[in-house]
Scaffold this motif. Structure first.
Motif, short mmCIF file in Angstrom:
data_model
loop_
_atom_site.label_atom_id
_atom_site.label_comp_id
_atom_site.label_asym_id
_atom_site.label_seq_id
_atom_site.Cartn_x
_atom_site.Cartn_y
_atom_site.Cartn_z
N PHE A 122 -5.56 -27.92 19.28
CA PHE A 122 -5.97 -29.37 19.63
C PHE A 122 -6.03 -29.17 21.15
N ARG A 123 -5.70 -27.81 22.39
CA ARG A 123 -5.66 -27.81 23.62
C ARG A 123 -7.47 -27.48 23.72
N ARG A 124 -8.00 -27.44 22.50
CA ARG A 124 -9.28 -26.56 22.11
C ARG A 124 -10.09 -27.79 22.35
N GLY A 125 -9.40 -29.14 21.63
CA GLY A 125 -10.26 -30.24 21.26
C GLY A 125 -10.83 -29.91 19.85
N ASP A 126 -10.01 -28.99 18.70
CA ASP A 126 -11.00 -28.55 17.31
C ASP A 126 -10.00 -29.74 16.52
N THR A 127 -11.31 -29.98 15.60
CA THR A 127 -10.32 -30.84 14.72
C THR A 127 -10.39 -31.15 13.78
N THR A 128 -10.95 -29.45 13.19
CA THR A 128 -10.36 -28.94 11.19
C THR A 128 -10.05 -27.20 11.79
N VAL A 129 -9.90 -26.80 11.06
CA VAL A 129 -9.78 -24.88 11.22
C VAL A 129 -10.43 -24.35 10.12
N SER A 130 -11.09 -23.54 10.57
CA SER A 130 -12.22 -22.74 9.72
C SER A 130 -12.08 -21.45 9.05
N PRO A 131 -12.00 -21.09 8.21
CA PRO A 131 -11.56 -20.35 7.06
C PRO A 131 -11.37 -18.83 7.94
N GLU A 132 -12.19 -18.55 9.18
CA GLU A 132 -11.97 -17.25 9.51
C GLU A 132 -10.67 -17.30 9.86
N ASP A 133 -10.22 -18.45 10.28
CA ASP A 133 -8.66 -18.58 11.39
C ASP A 133 -8.00 -18.64 10.19
N ILE A 134 -7.50 -18.88 9.26
CA ILE A 134 -7.16 -18.76 8.16
C ILE A 134 -6.36 -17.33 7.89
N LYS A 135 -7.84 -16.59 7.34
CA LYS A 135 -8.22 -15.15 6.84
C LYS A 135 -6.96 -14.42 8.50
N SER A 136 -7.23 -14.83 9.14
CA SER A 136 -7.04 -13.95 10.81
C SER A 136 -5.34 -13.93 10.79
N CYS A 137 -4.74 -15.04 9.93
CA CYS A 137 -3.36 -15.20 9.84
C CYS A 137 -2.29 -14.27 8.94
N GLN A 138 -1.37 -13.79 9.39
CA GLN A 138 -0.75 -12.69 8.14
C GLN A 138 0.32 -13.45 8.61
N PHE A 139 1.13 -13.48 6.90
CA PHE A 139 2.84 -13.72 6.83
C PHE A 139 3.65 -12.27 5.88
N THR A 140 5.05 -12.51 6.14
CA THR A 140 5.26 -11.17 5.43
C THR A 140 7.08 -12.13 5.09
N PHE A 141 7.49 -12.32 3.96
CA PHE A 141 8.44 -12.07 3.58
C PHE A 141 9.49 -10.98 3.65
N GLY A 142 10.69 -10.80 4.72
CA GLY A 142 11.39 -9.47 4.08
C GLY A 142 12.83 -10.07 4.67
#
Length: 316
Positions: free
Chosen positions: A96-116
């Motif tokens: 929001f603070r950058r004024g973005d209105t969409t999320v790019s595929p590259e940004d999504i791929k950069s996120c990592q989550f695990t369950f442990g």
């Protein structure tokens, strides 16, 4: 002789009644903690590494703030009442603070989550026996999207407790929405006044159910629980007195399949109380200003016990 036989039967009955195997009374949180070996004091967690805003949901309850990057672990014990299968949902938002209105595929791929899971040494704070059960892999779209969402199912097998929580709460989604919101707002107004008056004792009384269950899933001993309650009271007295902002710009949110209700801030902010950037969208509606800048929220999740018309604070 008959008297001797009678006394022997009474003796056997008393022995049977005193046998722990035959007792069906519920264990208190204190007893449960004392009977749980340290290596069994397991905390389940979602590890996140995201440089763009994300929100994490567990068991249909939001357990992280919105609109902020996340590079830490979020514990889920407080939202898993017992062993079983649960849903994890992760949402990824534009910056929001950058004024973005969409999320790019590259940004999504950069996120990592695990369950442990892990075990914490409560004396030293050290993390012991960390485990990863599931890599929460993201299926990124081919083009930018307004926001991204994905769900997974995970299983929890080794919790040493079974909490009631909100399991016996009424289904608030079946109530008239306007009447429900009026009731939830009224409760928040009452709590805001207590906080703004710096009434630590009243705050402790309102949150005693939450504190009791927190001690169980956090594996606190009686001394640690007492210290935590005392610190919470002191913090309210020290930091909240005349520092709570008005209850405003909120929306009603229902979680846990309609059994939990709360109020959350509705709109984005670029700055708040002389701190920039600070976006409080999605925060709990009970917000205190920092003494110099910034803010903190006192999020409360409410449920209505069966047969009751009075909300109870059960989580945050």
């Amino acid at each position: 002789m008959k008297n001797l036989v009678f006394l022997f039967i009474v003796f056997l009955m008393n022995m049977n009644c005193n046998d722990p195997k035959n007792k069906t009374t519920d264990k208190t949180g204190e007893e449960m903690i004392q009977q749980t070996a340290k290596e069994k004091q397991i905390t389940y967690t979602i590890n996140a590494n995201a440089t763009i805003p994300v929100a994490i949901y567990f068991n249909d309850i939001k357990i992280s703030e919105e609109n902020t990057p996340l590079n830490s672990s979020v514990d889920v014990n407080g939202y898993a009442l017992k062993n079983g299968k649960y849903k994890i949902k992760i949402q990824i938002f534009p910056v929001f603070r950058r004024g973005d209105t969409t999320v790019s595929p590259e940004d999504i791929k950069s996120c990592q989550f695990t369950f442990g899971s892990y075990v914490r040494n409560r004396e030293t704070g050290d993390i012991l026996d960390p485990k990863t059960y599931t890599q929460l892999s993201l299926r990124a779209p081919d083009a930018p999207v307004p926001y991204f969402e994905q769900e997974w199912e995970v299983e929890i097998k080794d919790l040493p407790y079974d909490l009631e929580g909100w399991s016996k709460g009424q289904d608030l989604s079946k109530m008239d929405k306007k009447e429900l919101e009026k009731k939830v707002v009224s409760f928040h107004e009452k709590v805001r006044e207590i906080l703004n008056q710096g009434s630590g004792n009243k705050w402790a009384d309102l949150t005693k159910k939450r504190a009791a269950e927190t001690a169980v899933f956090y594996y606190s001993n009686p001394e640690q629980q007492s210290t935590s309650v005392s610190e919470n009271k002191t913090n309210v007295e020290k930091y909240c007195t005349n520092m709570m902002i008005p209850l405003e710009d909120y929306e009603l949110k229902l979680y846990a399949g309609g059994k939990l209700a709360t109020l959350e801030r509705k709109n984005h902010t670029m700055e708040f109380n002389h701190k920039s950037p600070l976006d409080i969208k999605g925060w709990g509606a009970l917000i205190r200003k920092g003494q110099k800048s910034g803010a903190a929220d006192y999020r409360i999740l409410l449920y209505l016990p069966e047969g009751s018309n009075e909300f109870v604070i059960i989580r945050k």
